[in-house]
Each structure stands twice: as structure tokens, then as C-alpha cells.
Write a protein that holds these residues in place. Structure first.
Motif, mmCIF file in Angstrom:
data_model
loop_
_atom_site.group_PDB
_atom_site.id
_atom_site.type_symbol
_atom_site.label_atom_id
_atom_site.label_comp_id
_atom_site.label_asym_id
_atom_site.label_seq_id
_atom_site.Cartn_x
_atom_site.Cartn_y
_atom_site.Cartn_z
ATOM 1 N N ILE A 56 0.855 -1.194 0.000
ATOM 2 C CA ILE A 56 0.000 0.000 0.000
ATOM 3 C C ILE A 56 0.887 1.239 0.000
ATOM 4 C CG2 ILE A 56 -1.651 1.357 1.366
ATOM 5 C CD1 ILE A 56 -2.960 -1.285 2.226
ATOM 6 N N ILE A 57 0.570 2.188 -0.869
ATOM 7 C CA ILE A 57 1.209 3.504 -0.826
ATOM 8 C C ILE A 57 0.178 4.501 -0.326
ATOM 9 C CG2 ILE A 57 2.339 5.345 -2.143
ATOM 10 C CD1 ILE A 57 3.157 3.224 -4.199
ATOM 11 N N VAL A 58 0.501 5.141 0.790
ATOM 12 C CA VAL A 58 -0.404 6.137 1.358
ATOM 13 C C VAL A 58 0.159 7.525 1.048
ATOM 14 C CG1 VAL A 58 -1.360 7.064 3.503
ATOM 15 C CG2 VAL A 58 -1.209 4.590 3.178
ATOM 16 N N ASP A 59 -0.713 8.392 0.565
ATOM 17 C CA ASP A 59 -0.343 9.785 0.273
ATOM 18 C C ASP A 59 -0.491 10.602 1.558
ATOM 19 O OD1 ASP A 59 -0.124 12.403 -0.536
ATOM 20 O OD2 ASP A 59 -1.895 12.372 -1.842
ATOM 21 N N ALA A 60 0.659 11.009 2.131
ATOM 22 C CA ALA A 60 0.647 11.677 3.438
ATOM 23 C C ALA A 60 -0.286 12.892 3.452
ATOM 24 C CB ALA A 60 2.063 12.102 3.828
ATOM 25 N N ALA A 61 -0.266 13.662 2.360
ATOM 26 C CA ALA A 61 -1.051 14.896 2.319
ATOM 27 C C ALA A 61 -2.549 14.624 2.323
ATOM 28 C CB ALA A 61 -0.667 15.708 1.083
ATOM 29 N N ALA A 62 -2.948 13.412 1.905
ATOM 30 C CA ALA A 62 -4.382 13.113 1.796
ATOM 31 C C ALA A 62 -4.994 12.664 3.118
ATOM 32 C CB ALA A 62 -4.604 12.031 0.739
ATOM 33 N N ILE A 63 -4.148 12.281 4.088
ATOM 34 C CA ILE A 63 -4.679 11.702 5.336
ATOM 35 C C ILE A 63 -5.479 12.756 6.106
ATOM 36 C CG2 ILE A 63 -4.038 10.704 7.558
ATOM 37 C CD1 ILE A 63 -1.602 9.473 6.159
ATOM 38 N N PRO A 64 -6.743 12.461 6.384
ATOM 39 C CA PRO A 64 -7.598 13.452 7.046
ATOM 40 C C PRO A 64 -7.344 13.539 8.543
ATOM 41 C CG PRO A 64 -8.850 11.455 6.653
ATOM 42 C CD PRO A 64 -7.479 11.207 6.086
ATOM 43 N N VAL A 65 -6.235 14.216 8.907
ATOM 44 C CA VAL A 65 -5.935 14.390 10.332
ATOM 45 C C VAL A 65 -6.889 15.447 10.892
ATOM 46 C CG1 VAL A 65 -4.183 15.041 12.033
ATOM 47 C CG2 VAL A 65 -3.524 13.778 9.969
ATOM 48 N N ASP A 66 -7.494 15.136 11.998
ATOM 49 C CA ASP A 66 -8.384 16.079 12.687
ATOM 50 C C ASP A 66 -7.634 17.397 12.937
ATOM 51 O OD1 ASP A 66 -10.966 16.050 14.801
ATOM 52 O OD2 ASP A 66 -9.266 17.307 15.423
ATOM 53 N N GLN A 67 -8.272 18.524 12.611
ATOM 54 C CA GLN A 67 -7.572 19.819 12.680
ATOM 55 C C GLN A 67 -7.163 20.203 14.104
ATOM 56 O OE1 GLN A 67 -6.140 21.701 10.342
ATOM 57 N NE2 GLN A 67 -6.702 19.934 9.097
ATOM 58 N N GLU A 68 -8.070 19.997 15.043
ATOM 59 C CA GLU A 68 -7.731 20.296 16.442
ATOM 60 C C GLU A 68 -6.625 19.392 16.950
ATOM 61 O OE1 GLU A 68 -12.004 21.681 18.218
ATOM 62 O OE2 GLU A 68 -10.855 20.214 19.354
ATOM 63 N N ALA A 69 -6.687 18.123 16.500
ATOM 64 C CA ALA A 69 -5.657 17.173 16.920
ATOM 65 C C ALA A 69 -4.309 17.601 16.361
ATOM 66 C CB ALA A 69 -6.022 15.765 16.446
ATOM 67 N N ARG A 70 -4.297 18.028 15.113
ATOM 68 C CA ARG A 70 -3.042 18.468 14.502
ATOM 69 C C ARG A 70 -2.444 19.637 15.294
ATOM 70 N NH1 ARG A 70 -0.929 17.807 9.344
ATOM 71 N NH2 ARG A 70 -2.905 17.094 8.445
ATOM 72 N N ALA A 71 -3.304 20.590 15.638
ATOM 73 C CA ALA A 71 -2.838 21.743 16.416
ATOM 74 C C ALA A 71 -2.281 21.290 17.767
ATOM 75 C CB ALA A 71 -3.990 22.728 16.615
ATOM 76 N N TRP A 72 -2.963 20.371 18.401
ATOM 77 C CA TRP A 72 -2.515 19.858 19.695
ATOM 78 C C TRP A 72 -1.156 19.168 19.581
ATOM 79 C CZ3 TRP A 72 -3.466 19.738 24.868
ATOM 80 C CH2 TRP A 72 -2.875 18.708 25.600
ATOM 81 N N PHE A 73 -1.042 18.250 18.615
ATOM 82 C CA PHE A 73 0.217 17.500 18.471
ATOM 83 C C PHE A 73 1.361 18.450 18.102
ATOM 84 C CE2 PHE A 73 -2.648 13.749 17.415
ATOM 85 C CZ PHE A 73 -2.418 13.090 18.614
ATOM 86 N N ASP A 74 1.080 19.423 17.221
ATOM 87 C CA ASP A 74 2.108 20.409 16.858
ATOM 88 C C ASP A 74 2.572 21.168 18.103
ATOM 89 O OD1 ASP A 74 2.198 19.727 14.202
ATOM 90 O OD2 ASP A 74 0.846 21.341 13.525
ATOM 91 N N ALA A 75 1.603 21.574 18.913
ATOM 92 C CA ALA A 75 1.932 22.338 20.119
ATOM 93 C C ALA A 75 2.772 21.509 21.093
ATOM 94 C CB ALA A 75 0.652 22.824 20.802
ATOM 95 N N GLN A 76 2.565 20.174 21.068
ATOM 96 C CA GLN A 76 3.348 19.295 21.947
ATOM 97 C C GLN A 76 4.747 19.046 21.392
ATOM 98 O OE1 GLN A 76 1.791 18.264 24.950
ATOM 99 N NE2 GLN A 76 0.294 19.702 24.118
ATOM 100 N N GLY A 77 4.999 19.529 20.177
ATOM 101 C CA GLY A 77 6.337 19.383 19.608
ATOM 102 C C GLY A 77 6.591 18.058 18.920
ATOM 103 N N GLY A 78 5.530 17.243 18.712
ATOM 104 C CA GLY A 78 5.714 15.965 18.019
ATOM 105 C C GLY A 78 5.400 16.091 16.541
ATOM 106 N N ASP A 79 5.471 14.949 15.819
ATOM 107 C CA ASP A 79 5.064 14.920 14.425
ATOM 108 C C ASP A 79 3.574 14.572 14.392
ATOM 109 O OD1 ASP A 79 5.147 14.821 11.579
ATOM 110 O OD2 ASP A 79 5.225 12.631 11.730
ATOM 111 N N ALA A 80 2.748 15.532 13.997
ATOM 112 C CA ALA A 80 1.301 15.355 14.072
ATOM 113 C C ALA A 80 0.837 14.166 13.243
ATOM 114 C CB ALA A 80 0.590 16.634 13.625
ATOM 115 N N LEU A 81 1.405 13.991 12.055
ATOM 116 C CA LEU A 81 0.950 12.912 11.173
ATOM 117 C C LEU A 81 1.243 11.548 11.795
ATOM 118 C CD1 LEU A 81 -0.365 12.295 8.462
ATOM 119 C CD2 LEU A 81 1.933 12.110 7.485
#
Lengths: 347, 347
Positions: A252-277
Motif C-alpha cells: 500500500i502507498i499512502v499519500d501523506a497529504a491526503a490523510i484526514p488528520v483532525d484539525q484540532e488534533a493536529r494543532a494539539w500535536f504540533d503544540a506538543q512538539g511531536g510529528d502530528a501525522l
């Protein structure tokens, strides 16, 4: 008042009072040595069991009893959804610490019963026993499906597209938020929940606390025979992709940009300094569906998901080569990396 | 090596290796989101779930892993027997402490698998999860029965005789013996089991450790339609008599002298200075069947139990008055007392 102030029979009565009236196909219901049911004609039966355990799957400091009951059933309904099966019945096995408050017991049962009602599922029996420590709820569900509508993990073929429902990462972020808030609250000695709302973080927490199994979508995918393989994301998208690939014998090839990461979750993970994806892909508890569909099945997929209020996002493609690849497109040529390894329970 | 050294999938593989080959009616077996089975035609389905929990239902100091696996399935098969149902399939839900030795895990699964094989029952799926403390095994079983052959607790009528299979009190005495030996051994620092055999007390201990569900007898009672009500004695004879009386709306007079108390158990209880009959009637874990049968059904009962190597003893009669009476005949007129109250889990 705790559950140990009542007899087993009194507790069973409290459960029965919170359930729908028994259906006609239930020949012998709660209260005998076993339940007796009339099978549905011309259907296969789909059976699953899943336990949730205090200290492993939930933390009573920030998980209200109603959410515990909800989760115990939701994780099982999600398994039925992943098979394309219609929920029919459940058996409940409760292992209860004697000090559990009766109010909490009632709320737990009500949380479970409310979800059962919404999915037309009948609780036909179960068992209650004491726990020497943790609270545990084990639920067995039985659903039904027509023979050709059953969805397994094993049907994906090279060239099939791979899709995910809803968004991912929200539950994992919600759990982290609840943990942070609970720690902060225990230091500041004020009740958890207050802070969370003040921070506008309630939605992810609710996603974690009350997962919504994709029962209607699973049924539609089975009925329209639009999915070649399907499973639910109890252990995260990375694990789901890996399981379908292994069971189907594809890559399987997954397109990273297509993955529907929850927007609030992305903001949270970014704020924690991790890789949100990576956090979103390896985080569990989303209970979305991941499925594959043959090429040019787009019209049927749209028809299947019509009227179901859940997004469906195409995230990649199945390949003949067995690699599991996460492809990141940037300004230069795309870079490929291995899909992060999923969650494993026992290692 | 402990279970935490393996992945969940490796543990599942070890379980599958110990099971019979999957039957033709199993469309999707172990390894997908759920099991898919073809229902049996013209049969009702009989479903039951029962958990056994370390520290509540077994003590790992003197219960070998194989006996834990055996018990987890046996208590469920006993429920099917009590309904007159033929065992068909099981789902296993294991909640395992990470420190559980892999050898013990294997032995536990083998104990369960051996009993499943003897009763032609197939394990079709399940779930593994970590425990924060106690070992727990929750088993869901599904059996089948023809509509008119289902045995409930509710069919006893005044005038029906009441019977019990096998003997009672053996398991309760065996448990006490094992506890005494374990305490003595932990003081004397030598392994349990040795003393027990020296005392000739092995048989009761084995009755406790490896309960034998009365599956064939339950099936025969249902097929011959000789029983008007039936249940199994998980919580003791006193509890069983009470449950049948309540569910059927009758009273019951039990003849104390007729109760088949295990001889070794009687000697043990007498030696402990207690009332052997009360201990045997209120002790759990015997997993015998108690059932009622209409008057003049003796011939059919003999026919039903032919070829089944289990004693059946008539112990009393159902009455119109709702009292539960234990009648002791002596040199003078018989004396009546109330049947001792049964075991209740939560009070």
C-alpha cells in the motif's frame, strides 16, 4: 450505596430496567442459565468479543461511567461495522469492584443501553461477578449479514484505492488532553472538565470518550459491494493499513497529504512538539473504517455513502509490491518512507 | 519467557495451533475483525457468557494453568447443559497479566482446548488484552437446541419430582482441602499437592479443579422431554432449588436423607466440625444439574439417562405451597426446616 449492597439479582434487575423490551425472536431472555434466540433466516452470523479494562483502556479519573458503558459496546459495534454486519444482540459480562457506586453502575449501564438503542441491538443476557481490583466490561456482540455482503480484511487487490472514513488522530489527542487536564486538576485540586472547556478542547475529548462506530457506513459498504476489504481503526491507521496489506497480500502507498488528520488534533500535536501525522496514524481509539475499493468504483462508493453523514477520503492505492509506503509530496520530488509501525498490545 | 515477550498476533497463533481445524460452517475464522458462521438450520441458538477471575474464582497458588483453562470453558458448557443445548462454538476473551509465563499461557489454552475437543465445540474467535493485575478469562458459548427441547428453570409444576445428578459437596470440600494444603505448604515450604495425595484426598480436589459439565445428560433430558425445569449447580444445591422454585412458582420439599453428598466430602466436613449437609448444599462449583420431572416419568427418565455414566437421584418433590423445606427424618416424626440460603455474589 455501592454495588456490594445489592444482590446479583437486584443488579441484573437494574440492568433489565434500562433496556428495550425484549424482541419476539428472544425465546428465553435474561434470568435463566442462557439466552435462547431464533436465528435470522438466510443470514450469516457475525460474532465478536472485546473487553475494556480499567487502567488499560480507560482511566476512571476522567472517564465518566456513561462513557465507559458507551465504549464497551462501541468497540464491539465497530467490529461489526468493519464486517458489514447489522447489529443484532449482545451479551454483557461485568467484572465489578465491590466499592463501585450504585449511581456509577446505573450510569454505566445507561450509557451502554443508549448506544444499543440507537443501533437496534438487544442485550439478551450476561454475567456479573466481583473484581479483586479493576473494573472490566466484556461485551460479546452478534450481528447478521448476507453471505456476499461480508467484508473481510483479505480482499484488497493491486490497483484498488484505499479510503478512510471521518478523520483520524482526534481520539488520541483527546486522550492526551484529558490526561493533561486530569494531572493539572489533581495538582490544583479542582475538578477535571472545567479546564478543558475553557481551552476549547472539548471536541477531541468527546471523540475519545464517546467513539461513534461507523455501523451505517459498514452496512452500506457491504450492501453495495463497493469495498474489497475493510477493517476498523481500533489500533490506528498505520496498524489498519498494515493488517489489510498482510491479509490481502498486497502493498500500500499512502499519500501523506491526503490523510484526514483532525484539525484540532493536529494543532494539539504540533503544540506538543511531536510529528502530528505520525501521532495521528499511530494513535488508537478513532474507530473509523479503513477500506479498499476497486478502481472506477467511485460512483458506487458515492451512492453507498449517500445520506450517511461521514466523510470518506481516498488516501492511497494498493500495489503488487508488498511494501508499505508513506509518500510525502513537497516542493521537490516526493519522498517515500516506511509506514510507522502500529500499536501492539503485548510487546 | 512471559506473554509480554510476544506480540498479540504471536499469542493468537499459539492459541490457533492448539485448536481443532476449523469446521465447514465457519466462513471467517480467527484473525479478522469478527468471526462469521453459518447458523444451523431449524435450531434455536443458546448463548451464555461467564467470566472467571483470579482471586475470586480461582487461586493460582493451587490451581494449575490447565485447570484454569478447563474451568473457564466448563462453567459455560454447564450453562448449555442446563438448557438442553448441544455446544457449538466459543469466543475467548483473555485478560492477561504481562508477567504470565508463556508456558502457563500454553497450558491454560491446552486445558481449554482439550475440553472443547471432547464436546465438539469450536473456538471461532476472541480477544486478548493486558491486565493491570488479575488474570481473567471470559468465555462466550453458543449452542443449539430444537425448539421443544429447550430446558428452562420455569417449567416445574406441583407434584413434579426433583432430581440431582452425580453427587454434591465434593468441589467445595476439594477447594477447602486445596486451601489447607496450600497454607500448610507455604508454612513448610514444600510444594502443594504432595500432602493431598498422602491424605487420600485427591479425588475431591480433582472435582474442584476439573469440573465435568453434564452436557450429555442435559442433552438427553431435553431430547426425551423428561425434564420440566432444569438448571446447573454453579452456586450450590440450595441456590438451585430456590431458583427453580421461584422461576416456576412452586414450593419444594427436599428429603435431607436422599441428598447424594459426596462421601469423602462428608468425612471432610464432619472432621472440620461443621454440618456436612449444609456445607454440601451451600457449597458451589459442583456443576451438577438439578431438574424436575412430572410424576410417573420414571421410565422415560431411565431411558434418557441410559448409557450416561452419571447417577441421578430423586431428592424431593414440588408443591403448590411456595415454601422451601428441608425435611429430616429421624427416629421420631420428621422435622422440617427452611432450605439454607444460597450463595449470593454481591451482598
Amino acid at each position: 450505596v455501592t454495588v456490594s449492597d445489592l444482590t446479583e439479582r437486584e443488579l441484573i434487575k437494574r440492568i433489565a430496567e434500562r433496556l428495550q423490551p425484549p424482541p419476539g425472536w428472544l425465546t428465553v431472555g435474561i434470568g435463566d442459565d442462557a439466552a435462547v434466540v431464533e436465528p435470522e433466516r438466510n443470514r450469516l452470523e457475525v460474532l465478536s468479543v472485546d473487553a475494556i479494562v480499567e487502567g488499560i483502556h480507560f482511566d476512571r479519573r476522567f472517564t465518566p461511567p456513561g462513557a465507559i458503558g458507551h465504549r464497551a459496546l462501541a468497540v464491539n459495534l465497530s467490529d461489526l461495522a468493519a464486517m458489514g454486519a447489522a447489529p443484532r444482540l449482545a451479551l454483557l459480562s461485568f467484572v465489578l469492584p465491590p466499592a463501585l457506586l450504585l449511581d456509577d453502575f446505573d450510569a454505566l449501564v445507561s450509557g451502554l443501553a443508549a448506544l444499543a438503542l440507537r443501533h437496534k441491538l438487544h442485550v439478551v443476557g450476561g454475567n456479573l461477578t466481583r473484581s479483586p481490583g479493576p473494573l472490566m466490561i466484556d461485551v460479546t456482540v452478534v450481528g447478521t449479514a448476507k453471505r456476499r455482503q461480508v467484508l473481510t480484511r483479505a480482499g484488497a487487490r493491486p490497483g484498488d484505492a484505499i479510503y478512510v472514513t471521518g478523520s483520524i488522530g482526534g481520539a488520541a489527542a483527546g486522550l492526551e488532553m484529558l490526561r493533561h487536564t486530569a494531572s493539572a486538576a489533581s495538582e490544583a485540586k479542582h475538578p477535571p472538565g472545567t479546564d478543558l472547556r475553557a481551552q476549547g478542547l472539548e471536541r477531541c475529548a468527546i471523540r475519545y470518550l464517546y467513539p461513534e462506530p461507523r455501523v451505517r457506513m459498514g452496512l452500506a459498504l457491504g450492501r453495495n459491494r463497493v469495498a474489497s476489504a475493510c477493517m476498523d481503526l481500533s489500533d490506528g491507521l498505520a496498524d489498519g493499513v498494515r493488517q489489510i496489506a498482510e491479509a490481502s497480500g498486497v502493498g500500500i502507498i499512502v499519500d501523506a497529504a491526503a490523510i484526514p488528520v483532525d484539525q484540532e488534533a493536529r494543532a494539539w500535536f504540533d503544540a506538543q512538539g511531536g510529528d502530528a501525522l505520525t501521532s495521528a496514524m499511530t494513535g488508537g481509539d478513532d474507530y473509523e473504517l479503513v477500506f479498499t475499493s476497486p478502481p472506477r468504483g467511485n460512483g458506487r462508493l458515492r451512492a453507498a455513502s449517500r445520506g450517511i453523514d461521514v466523510a470518506v477520503t481516498r488516501i492511497g492505492i494498493c500495489t503488487k509490491a508488498h511494501d508499505l509506503i508513506l509518500r510525502r509530496a513537497g516542493e521537490g520530488p516526493p519522498t517515500d518512507e516506511a509506514i510507522p509501525s502500529g500499536y501492539t498490545h503485548f510487546r
